[in-house]
Design an enzyme around this catalytic site. Structure first.
Site, PDB file in Angstrom:
ATOM      1  CE1 TYR A   1      -4.527   7.218  -2.631  1.00  9.38           C
ATOM      2  CE2 TYR A   1      -4.198   6.388  -0.945  1.00  9.38           C
ATOM      3  CZ  TYR A   1      -4.912   7.772  -1.582  1.00  9.38           C
ATOM      4  OH  TYR A   1      -5.416   8.536  -1.350  1.00  9.38           O
TER       5      TYR A   1
ATOM      6  NE  ARG B   1      -2.215  -0.402   3.439  1.00  7.60           N
ATOM      7  CZ  ARG B   1      -3.325   0.112   4.549  1.00  7.60           C
ATOM      8  NH1 ARG B   1      -3.566  -1.201   4.775  1.00  7.60           N
ATOM      9  NH2 ARG B   1      -2.701   0.779   5.256  1.00  7.60           N
TER      10      ARG B   1
HETATM   11  O1  LIG Z   1     -10.862   9.744  -0.531  1.00  2.00           O
HETATM   12  C1  LIG Z   1      -9.457  10.342  -1.192  1.00  2.00           C
HETATM   13  O2  LIG Z   1      -8.550  10.578  -0.080  1.00  2.00           O
HETATM   14  C2  LIG Z   1      -9.009  10.539  -2.594  1.00  2.00           C
HETATM   15  O3  LIG Z   1     -10.661  11.049  -2.197  1.00  2.00           O
HETATM   16  C3  LIG Z   1     -10.157  11.139  -4.167  1.00  2.00           C
HETATM   17  O4  LIG Z   1     -10.777  10.444  -4.945  1.00  2.00           O
HETATM   18  P1  LIG Z   1     -11.675   9.973  -5.349  1.00  2.00           P
HETATM   19  O5  LIG Z   1     -13.210  11.086  -5.947  1.00  2.00           O
HETATM   20  O6  LIG Z   1     -12.407   9.244  -4.551  1.00  2.00           O
HETATM   21  O7  LIG Z   1     -11.430   9.158  -6.221  1.00  2.00           O
HETATM   22  P2  LIG Z   1     -12.222   8.640  -8.092  1.00  2.00           P
HETATM   23  O8  LIG Z   1     -13.372   9.395  -8.207  1.00  2.00           O
HETATM   24  O9  LIG Z   1     -11.293   7.230  -8.416  1.00  2.00           O
HETATM   25  O10 LIG Z   1     -10.996  10.483  -8.861  1.00  2.00           O
HETATM   26  C4  LIG Z   1     -10.070  10.139  -8.874  1.00  2.00           C
HETATM   27  C5  LIG Z   1      -9.787  11.228 -10.178  1.00  2.00           C
HETATM   28  O11 LIG Z   1      -8.394  11.169 -10.377  1.00  2.00           O
HETATM   29  C6  LIG Z   1      -8.308  11.233 -12.072  1.00  2.00           C
HETATM   30  N1  LIG Z   1      -6.616  10.683 -11.777  1.00  2.00           N
HETATM   31  C7  LIG Z   1      -6.139   9.186 -11.460  1.00  2.00           C
HETATM   32  C8  LIG Z   1      -4.579   9.201 -11.823  1.00  2.00           C
HETATM   33  C9  LIG Z   1      -4.104   9.424 -12.171  1.00  2.00           C
HETATM   34  O12 LIG Z   1      -2.879   9.597 -12.786  1.00  2.00           O
HETATM   35  N2  LIG Z   1      -4.474  10.968 -13.604  1.00  2.00           N
HETATM   36  C10 LIG Z   1      -5.992  11.261 -13.069  1.00  2.00           C
HETATM   37  O13 LIG Z   1      -6.483  12.313 -13.572  1.00  2.00           O
HETATM   38  C11 LIG Z   1      -8.937   9.969 -12.001  1.00  2.00           C
HETATM   39  O14 LIG Z   1      -9.353   9.732 -13.430  1.00  2.00           O
HETATM   40  C12 LIG Z   1     -10.063  10.352 -11.502  1.00  2.00           C
HETATM   41  O15 LIG Z   1     -10.780  11.035 -12.250  1.00  2.00           O
HETATM   42  C13 LIG Z   1      -9.366  12.200  -4.830  1.00  2.00           C
HETATM   43  O16 LIG Z   1      -9.229  12.366  -5.765  1.00  2.00           O
HETATM   44  C14 LIG Z   1      -8.286  11.591  -4.288  1.00  2.00           C
HETATM   45  O17 LIG Z   1      -6.817  12.524  -4.475  1.00  2.00           O
HETATM   46  C15 LIG Z   1      -8.496  11.613  -3.071  1.00  2.00           C
HETATM   47  O18 LIG Z   1      -7.007  10.577  -2.513  1.00  2.00           O
END
Ligand SMILES: O=C(O)[C@H]1O[C@H](OP(=O)(O)OP(=O)(O)OC[C@H]2O[C@@H](n3ccc(=O)[nH]c3=O)[C@H](O)[C@@H]2O)[C@H](O)[C@@H](O)[C@@H]1O
Length: 304
Positions: A255, A252
């Site tokens: 992250y 983990r």
């Molecule tokens: O719970 C948390 O701590 C996380 O909450 C959110 O994440 P979340 O909205 O829950 O997760 P996703 O719906 O997967 O959103 C992440 C976003 O980042 C984007 N992403 C991911 C990876 C990457 O390399 N680049 C990037 O633009 C994904 O496409 C997505 O739109 C935050 O975006 C995270 O930074 C945080 O770590």
């Protein structure tokens, strides 16, 4: 004859009356005379002198327009770090004990900010975008759609204050913005363990790129961190001053350590480059509320 005499007499008395004898001038009139002369004859000089005096007065008086009126901004409590040099606040005016600072007078529209939201197509990011658009800001979403979906922000596509860029934050990006909300990161264990090297790269290089942008354009920076930075905490509940208990070599750690490094970078840019930064752990705020509402839902369902 008599009439002639009378006439001559009259003539003499007239001459006596007409003889001019100027009154002695009053002393204060003497002192005013040069001023009256200048006012009458040197009007241009007077106007120029007036302009010069007004300029000096305006330059010396503190201007009310410099008051720092902060629009809705990153939460500045607890884990907010602000550089003393960049965090100059003028004391807001107090009206009968109440602060009017930061309030925009009725009838005046708040000027929208230009904001970039990385990871704005994700779950948390898209809700943040909704909020920013609704308060009048212009938003640029930067997302590589690793887990995010266009559908999450599709309802803003026709809004001229909304833009979307498919971009990986691991690559540098130059935009003119006032604030940066950096959320881009694989968030769930399935996703961040899928490609651990990419996960830590996104957290380290991606955060470096966005902090570099914040420094270059003088934008305020918000990093969404996580309660995972505490690892397997030995203290419950974790306070902001707790440093955590993280395994740096576990599966983990891409992250956990990635987010910890991102926080370190944010603080280093703050201390070293004067970037105004905020970090927020989302779990403590959002997910606890979510868990609470789910529990509440379960309880009410059981009762029905
Ligand atoms: O719970 C948390 O701590 C996380 O909450 C959110 O994440 P979340 O909205 O829950 O997760 P996703 O719906 O997967 O959103 C992440 C976003 O980042 C984007 N992403 C991911 C990876 C990457 O390399 N680049 C990037 O633009 C994904 O496409 C997505 O739109 C935050 O975006 C995270 O930074 C945080 O770590």
């Amino acid at each position: 004859m008599a009439s002639e005499l009378i006439f001559r007499g009259q003539n003499e008395s007239h001459q006596a009356a007409d003889s001019y004898s100027p009154k002695p001038p009053k002393p204060w009139l003497l002192t005013l005379r040069p001023i009256r002369y200048i006012l009458r004859e040197q009007r241009l000089l007077c106007v120029l002198a007036g302009i010069a005096i007004a300029t000096v007065i305006f330059a010396l008086l503190p201007s009310g327009g410099h008051r720092h009126t902060e629009p809705i901004s990153f939460d500045s409590s607890s884990s907010a770090f602000t550089h003393p040099m960049r965090h100059k606040y003028y004391e807001p005016a107090m009206v009968s004990g109440r602060s009017t600072g930061g309030k925009i007078p009725l009838g005046l529209k708040r000027k929208g900010l230009r904001i970039v939201v990385t990871g704005g197509a994700g779950f948390v990011g898209s809700h943040l975008v909704d909020r920013l658009i609704s308060r009048g800001d212009s938003v640029i979403v930067v997302d590589n759609f690793f887990t995010g979906r266009k559908e999450n922000v599709m309802h803003h596509f026709k809004n001229p204050r909304f833009e979307m860029i498919r971009h990986d934050v691991v690559e540098p990006l130059l935009l003119e913005v006032d604030q940066i909300y950096h959320l881009a990161c694989p968030a769930s264990p399935v996703h961040y363990k899928h490609n651990p090297v990419k996960t830590i790269k996104t957290n380290v290089v991606g955060t470096l790129n966005m902090l570099g942008l914040a420094k270059r354009v003088g934008a305020r920076f918000l990093l969404t961190s996580t309660s995972e930075v505490y690892g397997d905490p030995l203290q419950h509940p974790q306070v902001e001053t707790y440093w955590g208990n993280v395994n740096p070599i576990g599966v983990r750690s891409c992250y956990d350590e990635g987010k910890r490094t991102a926080e370190t970078l944010a603080m280093d840019y703050h201390r070293g480059a004067g970037v105004e930064v905020r970090t927020r752990s989302l779990l403590s705020h959002f997910y606890i509320l979510l868990l609470f509402s789910l529990c509440l839902q379960k309880i009410t369902n059981k009762k029905n």
